[in-house]
Design a protein around this motif. Structure first.
Motif, mmCIF file in Angstrom:
data_model
loop_
_atom_site.group_PDB
_atom_site.id
_atom_site.type_symbol
_atom_site.label_atom_id
_atom_site.label_comp_id
_atom_site.label_asym_id
_atom_site.label_seq_id
_atom_site.Cartn_x
_atom_site.Cartn_y
_atom_site.Cartn_z
ATOM 1 N N LEU A 159 1.034 -1.203 -0.023
ATOM 2 C CA LEU A 159 0.077 -0.055 0.045
ATOM 3 C C LEU A 159 0.964 1.043 0.092
ATOM 4 C CD1 LEU A 159 -3.043 1.119 0.237
ATOM 5 C CD2 LEU A 159 -2.787 1.062 2.680
ATOM 6 N N VAL A 160 0.726 2.004 -1.119
ATOM 7 C CA VAL A 160 1.845 3.319 -1.297
ATOM 8 C C VAL A 160 0.885 4.406 -1.603
ATOM 9 C CG1 VAL A 160 3.676 4.217 -2.471
ATOM 10 C CG2 VAL A 160 3.575 1.764 -2.015
ATOM 11 N N ASN A 161 0.730 5.407 -0.673
ATOM 12 C CA ASN A 161 -0.079 6.419 -0.865
ATOM 13 C C ASN A 161 -1.585 6.171 -1.067
ATOM 14 O OD1 ASN A 161 2.283 8.131 -0.311
ATOM 15 N ND2 ASN A 161 2.859 8.059 -2.557
ATOM 16 N N GLY A 162 -2.070 5.306 -0.489
ATOM 17 C CA GLY A 162 -3.317 4.902 -0.551
ATOM 18 C C GLY A 162 -3.829 4.058 -1.899
ATOM 19 N N ILE A 163 -2.695 3.595 -2.466
ATOM 20 C CA ILE A 163 -2.940 2.615 -3.602
ATOM 21 C C ILE A 163 -2.048 1.313 -3.583
ATOM 22 C CG2 ILE A 163 -2.516 2.581 -6.273
ATOM 23 C CD1 ILE A 163 -2.525 5.567 -6.345
ATOM 24 N N TYR A 164 -2.946 0.263 -3.803
ATOM 25 C CA TYR A 164 -2.096 -1.123 -3.727
ATOM 26 C C TYR A 164 -1.163 -1.155 -4.859
ATOM 27 C CZ TYR A 164 -4.670 -2.341 0.542
ATOM 28 O OH TYR A 164 -5.287 -2.361 1.758
ATOM 29 N N LYS A 165 -0.076 -1.679 -4.829
ATOM 30 C CA LYS A 165 0.902 -2.022 -5.955
ATOM 31 C C LYS A 165 1.172 -3.504 -5.833
ATOM 32 C CE LYS A 165 2.566 2.653 -6.448
ATOM 33 N NZ LYS A 165 3.993 3.313 -6.840
ATOM 34 N N ASP A 166 1.284 -3.895 -7.265
ATOM 35 C CA ASP A 166 1.982 -5.346 -7.299
ATOM 36 C C ASP A 166 3.205 -5.290 -7.061
ATOM 37 O OD1 ASP A 166 -0.677 -5.735 -8.205
ATOM 38 O OD2 ASP A 166 -0.358 -5.966 -10.273
ATOM 39 N N GLU A 167 3.952 -6.472 -6.553
ATOM 40 C CA GLU A 167 5.370 -6.665 -6.539
ATOM 41 C C GLU A 167 5.650 -7.966 -7.315
ATOM 42 O OE1 GLU A 167 7.773 -5.234 -2.817
ATOM 43 O OE2 GLU A 167 7.484 -7.773 -2.463
ATOM 44 N N GLY A 168 6.736 -7.766 -7.937
ATOM 45 C CA GLY A 168 7.401 -9.084 -8.664
ATOM 46 C C GLY A 168 8.431 -9.896 -7.844
ATOM 47 N N LEU A 169 8.414 -11.066 -7.840
ATOM 48 C CA LEU A 169 9.343 -11.866 -7.040
ATOM 49 C C LEU A 169 10.303 -12.524 -7.914
ATOM 50 C CD1 LEU A 169 10.484 -13.425 -4.588
ATOM 51 C CD2 LEU A 169 8.875 -15.247 -4.901
ATOM 52 N N TYR A 170 11.373 -11.855 -7.848
ATOM 53 C CA TYR A 170 12.428 -12.318 -8.849
ATOM 54 C C TYR A 170 13.405 -13.212 -8.216
ATOM 55 C CZ TYR A 170 10.690 -8.631 -12.071
ATOM 56 O OH TYR A 170 9.996 -7.987 -12.865
ATOM 57 N N GLN A 171 14.181 -14.205 -8.945
ATOM 58 C CA GLN A 171 14.820 -15.393 -8.435
ATOM 59 C C GLN A 171 16.060 -15.682 -9.280
ATOM 60 O OE1 GLN A 171 12.989 -18.947 -8.439
ATOM 61 N NE2 GLN A 171 13.973 -19.595 -6.453
ATOM 62 N N LEU A 172 17.107 -15.740 -8.958
ATOM 63 C CA LEU A 172 18.292 -16.190 -9.690
ATOM 64 C C LEU A 172 18.783 -17.587 -9.073
ATOM 65 C CD1 LEU A 172 20.644 -15.629 -11.721
ATOM 66 C CD2 LEU A 172 21.781 -14.318 -9.981
ATOM 67 N N ILE A 173 18.847 -18.671 -9.599
ATOM 68 C CA ILE A 173 19.445 -19.746 -9.204
ATOM 69 C C ILE A 173 20.704 -20.027 -9.577
ATOM 70 C CG2 ILE A 173 19.143 -22.532 -9.214
ATOM 71 C CD1 ILE A 173 16.805 -21.299 -8.212
ATOM 72 N N ASN A 174 21.609 -20.414 -8.630
ATOM 73 C CA ASN A 174 23.027 -20.643 -8.940
ATOM 74 C C ASN A 174 23.387 -22.061 -9.854
ATOM 75 O OD1 ASN A 174 25.908 -21.169 -9.179
ATOM 76 N ND2 ASN A 174 26.135 -20.890 -6.887
ATOM 77 N N GLN A 175 23.299 -22.111 -11.045
ATOM 78 C CA GLN A 175 23.267 -23.166 -11.884
ATOM 79 C C GLN A 175 24.683 -23.855 -11.516
ATOM 80 O OE1 GLN A 175 20.736 -24.138 -13.600
ATOM 81 N NE2 GLN A 175 19.612 -22.250 -13.106
ATOM 82 N N LYS A 176 25.525 -23.525 -10.872
ATOM 83 C CA LYS A 176 26.696 -24.275 -10.658
ATOM 84 C C LYS A 176 26.823 -25.009 -9.319
ATOM 85 C CE LYS A 176 29.813 -20.917 -13.132
ATOM 86 N NZ LYS A 176 28.687 -20.228 -13.872
ATOM 87 N N THR A 177 25.781 -25.037 -8.517
ATOM 88 C CA THR A 177 25.499 -25.943 -7.372
ATOM 89 C C THR A 177 24.464 -26.645 -7.459
ATOM 90 O OG1 THR A 177 24.258 -24.131 -6.231
ATOM 91 C CG2 THR A 177 26.708 -23.910 -5.963
ATOM 92 N N ASP A 178 24.534 -27.730 -6.990
ATOM 93 C CA ASP A 178 23.290 -28.651 -6.393
ATOM 94 C C ASP A 178 23.905 -28.907 -5.038
ATOM 95 O OD1 ASP A 178 24.883 -31.128 -6.504
ATOM 96 O OD2 ASP A 178 24.339 -31.315 -8.706
ATOM 97 N N ALA A 179 22.723 -29.622 -4.413
ATOM 98 C CA ALA A 179 22.897 -29.770 -3.065
ATOM 99 C C ALA A 179 24.117 -30.821 -2.724
ATOM 100 C CB ALA A 179 21.564 -30.499 -2.261
ATOM 101 N N SER A 180 24.262 -31.829 -3.645
ATOM 102 C CA SER A 180 25.101 -32.869 -3.332
ATOM 103 C C SER A 180 26.689 -32.282 -3.362
ATOM 104 C CB SER A 180 25.260 -33.989 -4.498
ATOM 105 O OG SER A 180 25.396 -33.534 -5.668
ATOM 106 N N GLU A 181 26.969 -31.022 -4.152
ATOM 107 C CA GLU A 181 28.141 -30.574 -4.109
ATOM 108 C C GLU A 181 28.271 -29.655 -3.037
ATOM 109 O OE1 GLU A 181 28.001 -27.905 -7.476
ATOM 110 O OE2 GLU A 181 28.064 -29.487 -9.050
#
Length: 183
Positions: A159-181
């Motif tokens: 809520l910004v100045n009485g107006i609801y605004k949408d928010e994007g969720l941006y994600q970056l995955i580290n392609q050089k890792t996986d849990a086993s590493e």
């Protein structure tokens, strides 16, 4: 002390003499919308924060660094890792550059690249995320330049100045890792 050096800027740990800069940034109402700030901060609270800012990221669950030009000490911006989750190897990331002459000089790009590399190769994070107002085209362009993808829109999120605004969720995955590493 953490210092990450790029071509034209470097990132450094916050120092006690950053008090006035952090105070000015935290109390700049024009950026409250992106920082989810509701009320002003006192110098006393910021001084206490700076005294504890040297805590290890594993203890504090956040890391805030000053963005500085070349070999100049005064900060021109701040970049943060927040909601640090070492169990799941992820953190949020945010950046703010002081207005005026410091904008549109590639400072944000260089700082973001340095912190992404630090996060992935020194902290061994698997992913970073950023919350970006859907109208903030500059931030969306900056983050997508480094491979962040919008994975969802949070409708009427802020809520910004009485107006609801949408928010994007941006994600970056580290392609050089996986849990086993990482074990």
């Amino acid at each position: 002390m953490i210092t990450l050096k790029g071509k034209d800027i470097y990132l450094r740990a916050l120092e006690p003499n950053d008090l006035e800069f952090v105070y000015a940034m935290e109390n700049d109402e024009t950026i409250w919308e992106v920082s989810n700030t509701q009320t002003p901060y006192s110098r006393f609270l910021i001084r206490q924060y700076l005294e504890n800012a040297q805590q290890d990221i594993y203890e504090a669950k956040q890391l805030r660094l000053a963005i500085c030009k070349d070999d100049d000490f005064p900060a021109v911006g701040l970049i943060d890792l927040f909601d640090f989750d070492p169990k799941n190897n992820k953190a949020g990331i945010g950046i703010v550059i002081q207005g005026g002459a410091n904008r549109k000089q590639n400072i944000g790009s260089e700082a973001l690249e340095l912190l992404i590399n630090y996060s992935f190769y020194h902290l061994n994070l698997h992913q970073l995320y950023a919350n970006i107002d859907e109208e903030n085209t500059a931030s969306k362009a900056l983050f997508t330049k480094f491979g962040f993808e919008c994975i969802g829109i949070k409708k009427d999120w802020n809520l910004v100045n009485g107006i609801y605004k949408d928010e994007g969720l941006y994600q970056l995955i580290n392609q050089k890792t996986d849990a086993s590493e990482l074990t």
